[in-house]
Design an enzyme around this catalytic site. Structure first.
Site, PDB file in Angstrom:
ATOM      1  N   GLU A 191      -7.599  -9.262  -7.175  1.00 56.15           N
ATOM      2  CA  GLU A 191      -6.805  -9.493  -5.966  1.00 56.15           C
ATOM      3  C   GLU A 191      -6.744 -11.000  -5.747  1.00 56.15           C
ATOM      4  OE1 GLU A 191      -6.344  -6.540  -3.296  1.00 56.15           O
ATOM      5  OE2 GLU A 191      -4.707  -7.933  -2.870  1.00 56.15           O
TER       6      GLU A 191
ATOM      7  N   HIS B 279       1.405  -2.005  -6.142  1.00 55.42           N
ATOM      8  CA  HIS B 279       2.190  -2.251  -4.931  1.00 55.42           C
ATOM      9  C   HIS B 279       3.398  -3.061  -5.378  1.00 55.42           C
ATOM     10  CE1 HIS B 279      -1.857  -1.762  -2.735  1.00 55.42           C
ATOM     11  NE2 HIS B 279      -1.150  -0.655  -2.570  1.00 55.42           N
TER      12      HIS B 279
ATOM     13  N   HIS C 194      -3.360  -7.328  -8.174  1.00 58.55           N
ATOM     14  CA  HIS C 194      -2.847  -7.292  -6.804  1.00 58.55           C
ATOM     15  C   HIS C 194      -2.742  -8.685  -6.216  1.00 58.55           C
ATOM     16  CE1 HIS C 194      -3.021  -2.921  -5.847  1.00 58.55           C
ATOM     17  NE2 HIS C 194      -3.899  -2.919  -6.838  1.00 58.55           N
TER      18      HIS C 194
ATOM     19  N   GLU D 139       3.893  -6.944  -4.770  1.00 63.97           N
ATOM     20  CA  GLU D 139       2.822  -7.891  -5.114  1.00 63.97           C
ATOM     21  C   GLU D 139       3.153  -8.407  -6.508  1.00 63.97           C
ATOM     22  OE1 GLU D 139      -1.002  -6.039  -4.222  1.00 63.97           O
ATOM     23  OE2 GLU D 139      -0.279  -5.470  -2.223  1.00 63.97           O
TER      24      GLU D 139
END
EC number: 3.5.1.114
Lengths: 315, 281
Positions: B175, B19, B113, B22
């Site tokens: 994440e 992404h 992420h 990010e």
């Protein structure tokens, strides 16, 4: 020595605009304005025409800051007077439309007061942004709001810097006020941030109603942070940042940054210190939207402004 | 229980910018590529900027979420001029790091992420039976104390798994939040670097023959997703995450606990059966 500040008579304020979605991913303003467009009861005040507007609907639809160019930099004299053509960036066209509806900028027909609702990823709390140190009406309104929300604090940022000032959407009004509340990620709605912004608008409208109703506001002092300089990230030859806001500075909006204090941390862990000549008060620290504007934070100096008292007169 | 023998992880992929906004992963991969440390003892590390166009524009994606493009069906879609950019890119990445399900695939794909949610450091795995992933999780949890470390099990089959990490024989996403999109926080990047460093340390130890004792770890399995209440006509949201739920990721949500606060001030509560823990992005 006493400085005498008188009470100045000002025209009553009848036309008020509330702008949201000037940046389409700053969700408090988008949500509040949409809510008020659907049901304006909360923002009604007697004698006032209050118009909420989503200024950048295409950006709001895409949940992006802007589509072609930053709307909040687009209200320049050149843009506003440019002949309309198909190749014009969307936001320049939109600036012209908004100028027609709520301006024209600089004319007697322009809206009296324009609030522009913004969010920031920086830890700025609630901040009111002024463009002039001499606007008694705005200074009095800001003073009223600060007292109304106390003990919750509200900082006042003054951007009167000839080079760093920019042509905001609200600048077409006679009395422009920016409301900036953070920290909130772009595209996200946080309840506490939303309610803070809602409360500030409520108090602002109360002030205008009281003013129009004949209440006299005495001369007052307002503590402000005056924009002095901006600081970019260190970058490589490709323009990529080579360091981040230092953990000691991160989230330290409005706190003093002294010469020698840590400012940036490189990706391999070394510290770059602030080497300026005097203490400054940084804000907009690590605002996501400002990476592309070459700004890691903006430096301010503290100042106390004095506002004349004000009282409305009706034509 | 006797230790299970598993093949060494000799090829590991570290991916960032899946992404494009990010930024911890983007910075980490960029930095790793700048230092050009690829061959280290016991492990070949391949670094990948997964979605370079999205990174360039600092957007989550250009046309389609890249991290939902790795199902078997999408990976075998014929490509034409009209194929969305991310589907083309997913197939490129599958050829580079996979093919998914084959012997030639990377031993481990680790995808970096960020989230705006208060999730701390959360490893995301497609199953809870991947012992490699469970041991890496255990290693991180044991050695990181600055931030909570958890594992989220998406509970999907390899063919159904749509994320980039599923391309490898083993896959893990790291994440870390909260961090707003489009910016990099030094503290979050530091945690991500630590997480990656510990993962690589574990892999080197594993590859050199270390025996890791079995044991127990606590994982969270995705049960369901709850959307915001929305206006039936405009589809606009009509409520905010309730202040009592905001930032309470992984805390227990019981029947009757506040979920949402409408703009007119009403509270909507959780009416599900069993208590669950929630993640609020």
């Amino acid at each position: 020595m006493t400085s005498l500040h008188s009470v100045v008579n000002l025209r009553d304020a009848r036309k008020v605009a509330i702008f949201g979605g000037t940046h389409g991913n700053e969700m408090s303003g988008v949500t509040l304005v949409n809510m008020w467009i659907n049901n304006g009861a909360e923002i009604q005040r007697s004698g006032l025409m209050i118009k909420p507007l989503i200024t950048n609907p295409r950006a709001v639809e895409k949940c992006t800051r802007y589509v072609d160019t930053d709307l909040n930099r687009a209200f320049t004299p050149d843009n506003l007077s440019a002949p309309r053509n198909e190749d014009m960036p969307y936001e320049v066209r939109r600036a012209q439309e908004i100028n027609q509806m709520f301006g024209p900028k600089g004319s007697p027909d322009a809206y009296d007061i324009i609030f522009d609702l913004h969010n920031t990823t920086s830890n700025m709390g609630s901040t009111l942004i002024l463009e002039s140190s001499k606007d008694d009406f705005n200074l009095q309104m800001v003073n009223f709001i600060k007292q109304a929300i106390a003990p919750t604090s509200c900082s006042v940022l003054l951007n009167e810097h000839p080079l760093l000032q920019y042509s905001t959407s609200r600048s077409i009004g006679k009395h422009p006020i920016g409301l900036e509340v953070g920290p909130q990620p772009q595209g996200v709605l946080r309840s506490n941030i939303f309610e803070s912004m809602r409360a500030i608008v409520k108090h602002a409208l109360d002030f205008i109603e009281l003013f129009n109703g004949g209440m006299e506001f005495q001369p007052c002092m307002v503590d402000v942070y005056r924009v002095s300089e901006k600081m970019d990230y260190p970058r490589d030859k490709n323009g990529n940042i080579t360091a981040m806001v230092h953990p000691n500075l991160q989230d330290g909006d409005w706190k003093p940054l002294n010469p020698g204090d840590p400012m940036f941390q490189t990706f391999d862990g070394s510290t770059i210190n602030y080497e300026g000549g005097s203490t400054v008060y940084p804000t907009f620290i690590n605002e996501a939207a400002y990476y592309e504007k070459q700004q890691a934070f903006v430096m301010t100096k503290r100042e106390t402004l004095t506002a004349n008292g004000i009282k409305a007169y009706k034509i | 229980m006797d230790p299970v023998s598993l093949p060494a992880l000799s090829c590991v992929a570290l991916c960032g910018g899946t992404h494009g906004n990010e930024l911890s992963g983007v910075c980490l991969v960029r930095e790793q590529q700048r230092k050009k440390e690829e061959e280290t003892e016991h492990v070949t590390l391949v670094t990948v900027m997964s979605n370079p166009r999205a990174v360039q524009e600092c957007r989550r994606y250009i046309e389609k979420d890249l991290n939902r493009c790795f199902t078997a069906a999408i990976l075998s879609t014929p490509v034409s001029d009209r194929t969305p950019y991310e589907i083309v890119r997913a197939q490129e990445l599958n050829a580079l790091l996979g093919p998914k399900g084959s012997d030639g695939a990377m031993d481990l794909v680790c995808d970096l992420h960020n989230t705006t949610a208060n999730m701390g450091l959360c490893l995301i795995s497609n199953s809870d039976c991947d012992w490699i992933c469970m041991h890496i999780y255990k290693h991180l949890q044991t050695n990181i104390s600055s931030i909570p470390v958890r594992l989220l099990n998406l509970y999907t089959s390899p063919d159904e798994s749509s994320n980039l990490a599923s391309v490898g024989k083993h896959g893990l996403s790291i994440e870390i939040g909260p961090q707003p999109h489009g910016l990099v926080r030094a503290d979050v990047l530091s945690t991500m670097k630590k997480g990656v460093q510990l993962m690589l340390e574990w892999i080197r130890l594993f590859n050199s023959g270390t025996v890791f004792e079995g044991g127990e770890v606590e994982v969270h399995t995705v049960v369901k997703c709850i959307d915001f209440p929305r206006d039936p006509e405009t589809h606009d949201i009509t409520a905010v995450i309730h202040p009592q739920l905001q930032d309470q990721d992984f805390c227990l949500l019981r029947q009757g606990d506040p979920l949402f606060l409408s703009f007119s001030g009403e509270t909507e509560v959780y009416r599900g059966g069993a208590p669950l823990s929630s993640l609020c992005e």
